[in-house]
Design an enzyme around this catalytic site. Structure first.
Site, PDB file in Angstrom:
ATOM      1  N   HIS A  61     -53.533   4.216  28.943  1.00 39.64           N
ATOM      2  CA  HIS A  61     -53.890   2.899  29.477  1.00 39.64           C
ATOM      3  C   HIS A  61     -52.685   2.180  30.067  1.00 39.64           C
ATOM      4  CE1 HIS A  61     -57.097   2.909  26.055  1.00 39.64           C
ATOM      5  NE2 HIS A  61     -57.504   3.611  27.090  1.00 39.64           N
ATOM      6  N   LYS A  70     -44.676  -2.326  25.780  1.00 36.92           N
ATOM      7  CA  LYS A  70     -45.177  -2.266  24.401  1.00 36.92           C
ATOM      8  C   LYS A  70     -44.122  -1.672  23.478  1.00 36.92           C
ATOM      9  CE  LYS A  70     -49.934  -1.559  25.945  1.00 36.92           C
ATOM     10  NZ  LYS A  70     -51.041  -0.613  26.032  1.00 36.92           N
ATOM     11  N   TYR A 130     -48.434  -2.912  17.522  1.00 38.58           N
ATOM     12  CA  TYR A 130     -47.548  -3.011  18.671  1.00 38.58           C
ATOM     13  C   TYR A 130     -47.439  -4.431  19.182  1.00 38.58           C
ATOM     14  CZ  TYR A 130     -52.000  -2.277  21.243  1.00 38.58           C
ATOM     15  OH  TYR A 130     -53.286  -2.344  21.714  1.00 38.58           O
ATOM     16  N   ASP A 169     -62.253   5.923  28.194  1.00 37.44           N
ATOM     17  CA  ASP A 169     -61.323   7.042  28.336  1.00 37.44           C
ATOM     18  C   ASP A 169     -62.016   8.293  28.873  1.00 37.44           C
ATOM     19  OD1 ASP A 169     -59.284   5.398  27.526  1.00 37.44           O
ATOM     20  OD2 ASP A 169     -59.373   6.031  25.435  1.00 37.44           O
TER      21      ASP A 169
END
Length: 182
Positions: A61, A70, A130, A169
């Site tokens: 992504h 991230k 994250y 996905d």
């Protein structure tokens, strides 16, 4: 904190120093001034936490607007974490890097803006946390197919079974057709 460069430009591994004894442990996982010095990144503005079962793959992504960097880590279990360089001006454009992140090794991975990111759960369950450099912007999110043949990512699939994917996905875009960054 130990900082390790990877084969991809600007992707870094952070290894915190862990201080432990019979009572438990302590480690510093993030300090703004040190992180900014190492990455040049903007402040991190959003924290996320997900829990997934073994065999789940989330990714690859990225966001075209509100592009996110991230800082990722695992607090329970283990995952195989992957970053793909989507910056056409980079000497590592189109290359990927993968690493095991686990509650045991305490490693963190910095995935800068301009990269696709994904992870595959290798333990029975995993909790993945994250910090992001910008806010989630679903309208500009892109998913690249996890098994795109031009990327040839070597996912460590448990027992060789196909991963469990979200509808987003499954419908992912081929790397060749995915929007890139300059």
């Amino acid at each position: 904190m130990n900082v390790i460069k990877t084969k991809l430009n600007d992707v870094l591994i952070f290894e915190p120093k862990v201080f432990g004894d019979e009572r438990g442990f302590f480690m510093e996982t993030y300090r703004s001034d040190f992180f900014t010095e190492q990455t040049g990144s903007l402040p991190l503005v959003q924290d996320n936490h997900s829990k997934s079962a073994q065999g789940i793959l989330r990714g690859l992504h990225y966001q075209l607007e509100h592009t996110q960097g991230k800082l990722v880590r695992v607090v329970q279990g283990s995952v195989f974490d992957v970053a793909v360089d989507l910056r056409q001006s980079s000497t590592t454009f189109g290359q990927w890097f993968g690493i095991e992140l686990s509650a045991q090794n305490n490693r963190q991975l910095w995935v800068p803006p301009g990269f696709a990111h994904g992870f595959y759960v290798t333990s029975e369950t995993a909790e993945f946390v994250y910090k992001c450099s910008d806010y989630y912007h679903p309208q500009s999110e892109v998913a690249i197919k996890w098994d795109d043949p031009s990327l040839s990512i070597e996912w460590p699939l448990v027992d060789g079974k196909q991963p469990n994917l979200s509808a987003k996905d499954i419908a992912g875009t081929a790397f060749a057709d995915a929007p890139k960054f300059k």
